[in-house]
Design a protein around this motif. Structure first.
Motif, PDB file in Angstrom:
ATOM      1  N   ASN A 201     -11.276   5.419   6.869  1.00  0.00           N
ATOM      2  CA  ASN A 201     -10.225   4.741   8.435  1.00  0.00           C
ATOM      3  C   ASN A 201      -9.619   3.466   8.571  1.00  0.00           C
ATOM      4  N   SER A 202      -9.006   2.761   7.250  1.00  0.00           N
ATOM      5  CA  SER A 202      -8.855   2.356   7.373  1.00  0.00           C
ATOM      6  C   SER A 202      -9.077   0.630   7.140  1.00  0.00           C
ATOM      7  N   ILE A 203     -10.317   0.858   7.293  1.00  0.00           N
ATOM      8  CA  ILE A 203     -11.763  -0.499   7.690  1.00  0.00           C
ATOM      9  C   ILE A 203     -11.445  -1.275   6.784  1.00  0.00           C
ATOM     10  N   LEU A 204     -12.087  -2.335   6.543  1.00  0.00           N
ATOM     11  CA  LEU A 204     -11.788  -3.685   4.973  1.00  0.00           C
ATOM     12  C   LEU A 204     -13.950  -3.188   5.104  1.00  0.00           C
ATOM     13  N   GLU A 205     -14.432  -3.835   4.331  1.00  0.00           N
ATOM     14  CA  GLU A 205     -15.448  -3.683   3.597  1.00  0.00           C
ATOM     15  C   GLU A 205     -15.472  -4.471   2.895  1.00  0.00           C
ATOM     16  N   VAL A 206     -16.518  -5.726   2.953  1.00  0.00           N
ATOM     17  CA  VAL A 206     -16.442  -6.053   1.586  1.00  0.00           C
ATOM     18  C   VAL A 206     -17.826  -6.163   1.417  1.00  0.00           C
ATOM     19  N   SER A 207     -18.474  -6.117  -0.197  1.00  0.00           N
ATOM     20  CA  SER A 207     -19.969  -6.122  -1.136  1.00  0.00           C
ATOM     21  C   SER A 207     -19.391  -7.185  -1.618  1.00  0.00           C
ATOM     22  N   VAL A 211     -25.465  -8.630  -0.461  1.00  0.00           N
ATOM     23  CA  VAL A 211     -25.210  -8.280   1.374  1.00  0.00           C
ATOM     24  C   VAL A 211     -24.382  -7.215   1.397  1.00  0.00           C
ATOM     25  N   ASN A 212     -24.518  -6.551   1.039  1.00  0.00           N
ATOM     26  CA  ASN A 212     -23.755  -4.885   1.005  1.00  0.00           C
ATOM     27  C   ASN A 212     -23.203  -3.742   2.107  1.00  0.00           C
ATOM     28  N   ARG A 213     -21.904  -3.976   1.897  1.00  0.00           N
ATOM     29  CA  ARG A 213     -20.768  -3.410   2.868  1.00  0.00           C
ATOM     30  C   ARG A 213     -20.439  -4.006   4.279  1.00  0.00           C
ATOM     31  N   ILE A 214     -19.982  -5.219   4.214  1.00  0.00           N
ATOM     32  CA  ILE A 214     -20.354  -6.500   5.454  1.00  0.00           C
ATOM     33  C   ILE A 214     -18.401  -5.977   6.670  1.00  0.00           C
ATOM     34  N   ASN A 215     -18.024  -5.520   7.286  1.00  0.00           N
ATOM     35  CA  ASN A 215     -17.004  -5.687   8.070  1.00  0.00           C
ATOM     36  C   ASN A 215     -16.096  -6.912   7.599  1.00  0.00           C
ATOM     37  N   TYR A 216     -15.133  -7.283   6.803  1.00  0.00           N
ATOM     38  CA  TYR A 216     -14.558  -7.755   6.153  1.00  0.00           C
ATOM     39  C   TYR A 216     -14.686  -9.115   7.374  1.00  0.00           C
ATOM     40  N   VAL A 217     -13.609  -9.168   8.964  1.00  0.00           N
ATOM     41  CA  VAL A 217     -12.894  -9.942   9.729  1.00  0.00           C
ATOM     42  C   VAL A 217     -13.993 -10.681  10.138  1.00  0.00           C
ATOM     43  N   THR A 218     -15.780 -10.284   9.596  1.00  0.00           N
ATOM     44  CA  THR A 218     -17.146 -10.541  10.836  1.00  0.00           C
ATOM     45  C   THR A 218     -16.776 -11.537   9.552  1.00  0.00           C
ATOM     46  N   LEU A 249      -8.580  -6.162  13.196  1.00  0.00           N
ATOM     47  CA  LEU A 249      -8.941  -6.690  14.265  1.00  0.00           C
ATOM     48  C   LEU A 249      -9.502  -6.119  15.753  1.00  0.00           C
ATOM     49  N   GLU A 250      -9.082  -4.859  15.629  1.00  0.00           N
ATOM     50  CA  GLU A 250      -9.308  -4.396  17.201  1.00  0.00           C
ATOM     51  C   GLU A 250     -10.518  -3.829  16.527  1.00  0.00           C
ATOM     52  N   GLU A 251     -11.610  -3.319  15.225  1.00  0.00           N
ATOM     53  CA  GLU A 251     -12.369  -2.543  15.146  1.00  0.00           C
ATOM     54  C   GLU A 251     -13.265  -3.946  14.928  1.00  0.00           C
ATOM     55  N   ALA A 252     -13.554  -5.473  15.199  1.00  0.00           N
ATOM     56  CA  ALA A 252     -14.020  -5.827  15.026  1.00  0.00           C
ATOM     57  C   ALA A 252     -15.015  -6.125  15.647  1.00  0.00           C
ATOM     58  N   GLU A 253     -16.540  -6.907  15.014  1.00  0.00           N
ATOM     59  CA  GLU A 253     -17.841  -6.600  15.796  1.00  0.00           C
ATOM     60  C   GLU A 253     -17.988  -8.098  16.441  1.00  0.00           C
ATOM     61  N   VAL A 254     -17.473  -9.192  15.865  1.00  0.00           N
ATOM     62  CA  VAL A 254     -17.698 -10.473  16.189  1.00  0.00           C
ATOM     63  C   VAL A 254     -16.649 -11.272  16.708  1.00  0.00           C
ATOM     64  N   GLU A 255     -16.602 -11.871  17.631  1.00  0.00           N
ATOM     65  CA  GLU A 255     -15.445 -12.752  18.495  1.00  0.00           C
ATOM     66  C   GLU A 255     -15.154 -14.338  17.785  1.00  0.00           C
ATOM     67  N   THR A 256     -16.713 -14.516  17.314  1.00  0.00           N
ATOM     68  CA  THR A 256     -16.703 -16.083  17.110  1.00  0.00           C
ATOM     69  C   THR A 256     -17.365 -16.081  16.522  1.00  0.00           C
ATOM     70  N   THR A 257     -17.546 -17.726  15.318  1.00  0.00           N
ATOM     71  CA  THR A 257     -18.192 -18.203  13.608  1.00  0.00           C
ATOM     72  C   THR A 257     -19.207 -17.985  13.628  1.00  0.00           C
ATOM     73  N   GLU A 258     -19.571 -18.529  15.303  1.00  0.00           N
ATOM     74  CA  GLU A 258     -21.352 -18.066  15.061  1.00  0.00           C
ATOM     75  C   GLU A 258     -22.052 -17.056  15.244  1.00  0.00           C
ATOM     76  N   GLU A 259     -21.432 -16.275  15.785  1.00  0.00           N
ATOM     77  CA  GLU A 259     -21.195 -15.243  16.397  1.00  0.00           C
ATOM     78  C   GLU A 259     -21.022 -14.024  14.862  1.00  0.00           C
ATOM     79  N   ALA A 260     -20.974 -14.202  13.988  1.00  0.00           N
ATOM     80  CA  ALA A 260     -20.239 -13.847  12.794  1.00  0.00           C
ATOM     81  C   ALA A 260     -21.761 -14.228  11.545  1.00  0.00           C
TER      82      ALA A 260
END
Length: 501
Positions: A201-207, A211-218, A249-260
């Protein structure tokens, strides 16, 4: 016409044959030992306001303690004939501090270190051919090996992928081809695999470890890049890549550093109190994510920019602007020599000694005894953990066959064994491409000297005229930083790790 015999004689002499091992071990003696001590600096204890400060480490020339208690110099011939280990004593300057006051300071013996034959600490170093014969040694012996319990043992040169370097490749996942960027981040013997992948889906994930496969923007928001513009600019200003980033960024789960940070905390400390989750998340980000960039709060922005470079590599692969990285290209390989292997071993052994010193001091305090360095050190703790792997070949990190019995069938077999390079890949798997002769091995690896059977292509030998380069000194790194500043580059953080235009 070039007379190749002159070139051959210049490289393939008794001084040059095992020179890579000897120089590497000398570097370990000069800097590696002290580097490990400096990494610890102090040994904390559970006794209130009490700690041990570590100073300078010293190595003596090889000696043997005779039955009457006298200490005498030992030569390699004596060690072979008497089934002894050719080793010397290690001494470390240490001081105990209580309530800010120095209680006890002394230079104490902490253990024994096997010494490489013909290295600068060897008793044969600098002797002429006539003097070597007097000591019972063959003047043509190139050295570069250890003597453990009377047996001559050589450390294999290990070939591995370059650490702290980004590699991109395609991988199959549930029938889909996805783009993956990997880096083996290495610092102080700890090696962490960090993977950035672009899913279907063109969404980036980081492992990364823990931590296994967390959203890149988070993840990058947790590292301190909170605003959308900063996140996009950390990756690229190319319009096509920016379009991919806007989808993320549209698929981002969080908006702020604290939430991330809280989102990561839910992954690494599920079910725990909010404050503990936050503390654990920050610890994981600092210690396990890209450790080669540092482990402090001030390193987080540099880590976010490095992840941005990995994300850009993924998108460039997807857009066809770059190809997959060739893992068999010799520019992507690094060799671990005897000094590097001994440093890894000493780091683990000294960590165990430090824990033992802490335990001994706490036990003495519980029994209301006076704290003393001499009673807190059990030198066999360090010695055993260095000599046993050399004697068996079972190295730290679960590797086997690192130390081997020197093949002394004849002189040529000795030379061959000292210049052997082994790959960490499994012998039971095909690995056709890894076993093949690669064009970049020309002049570096011998094209014909490799065994038949399962080891074919995985056990190699250095070419006759090979030159091994070593990492940069701190002074040279400073010169490079100065040049980058002159070219208009701006450091991402104060000490210049990570740069942007």
């Amino acid at each position: 016409m070039i007379d190749r015999r002159v070139l051959s004689k210049a490289y393939f002499t008794k001084e040059k044959i095992a020179q890579h091992h000897i120089e590497s071990f000398n570097e370990f003696i000069d800097r590696g030992l002290q580097k490990v001590i400096d990494e610890h600096r102090i040994i904390e204890t559970d006794i209130p306001e009490t700690y041990v400060e570590l100073g300078k480490i010293y190595v003596k020339k090889p000696t043997v303690v005779e039955a009457d208690g006298l200490e005498a110099p030992i030569y390699p011939r004596d060690a072979r004939l008497r089934n002894l280990t050719y080793k010397s004593f290690l001494y470390l300057e240490m001081a105990i501090f209580q309530d800010g006051t120095e209680v006890d300071r002394r230079v104490e013996k902490i253990g024994e270190l096997p010494i490489m034959v013909k290295s600068k600490m060897c008793n044969l170093y600098g002797l002429s051919d006539e003097e070597l014969v007097e000591k019972g040694e063959d003047p043509t012996d190139p050295g570069g090996y250890f003597i453990v319990n009377g047996s001559e043992r050589v450390l294999m040169t290990l070939e591995d992928l370059a650490p702290n370097k980004i590699f991109v490749e395609y991988e199959e996942r549930y029938g889909d081809k996805i783009e993956v960027a990997k880096v083996f981040s290495q610092r102080r013997g700890y090696r962490a695999l960090v993977v950035v992948e672009r899913n279907k889906n063109s969404i980036l994930e980081v492992s990364f470890p823990s931590v296994n496969r967390i959203n890149y923007v988070t993840l990058v928001r947790a590292l301190g890049l909170e605003y959308d513009q900063d996140i996009v600019e950390s990756v690229s200003d190319d319009p096509e890549i920016v379009k991919f980033m806007l989808e993320n960024l549209e698929e981002a789960e969080v908006e702020t550093t604290e939430e991330a940070i809280d989102e990561i905390g839910k992954k690494v400390a599920a079910g725990q109190a909010r404050e503990y989750r936050r503390k654990r998340a920050l610890y994981v980000l600092d210690k396990y994510l890209l450790p080669h960039l540092g482990d402090g709060e001030e390193d987080r922005i540099a880590k976010a920019h490095f992840l941005g470079r990995m994300a850009e590599a993924c998108f460039e692969l997807a857009l066809g602007r770059r190809g997959e990285d060739d893992k068999d290209h010799y520019a992507n390989k690094r060799l671990k020599l005897a000094g590097d292997l001994m440093e890894d071993l000493f780091r683990v052994a000294f960590s165990r000694l430090a824990r033992d010193i802490k335990y001994q001091l706490e036990r003495a305090s519980t029994r209301h005894r006076e704290l003393s360095i001499s009673t807190a050190i059990r030198s066999d703790v360090l010695t055993e953990r260095i000599i046993h792997p050399l004697a068996t070949g079972n190295w730290v990190g679960g590797r086997t066959g690192v130390s081997q019995l020197l093949d002394a069938t004849d002189y040529v077999s000795v030379l061959s064994h000292l210049r052997r390079v082994i790959s960490p890949l499994s012998r039971s798997q095909p690995h056709f491409e890894a076993r093949d002769l690669h064009a970049t091995q020309w002049g570096r690896i011998c094209p014909s000297e490799t065994p038949e059977g399962p080891n074919c292509g995985l056990v190699k030998n250095l070419a006759q005229t090979v030159e091994l380069s070593i990492g940069l000194e701190e002074k040279e790194v400073e010169n490079i930083r100065r040049e980058l500043l002159n070219l208009g580059m701006v450091p991402i953080r104060g000490d210049g790790i990570g740069w942007r235009i």
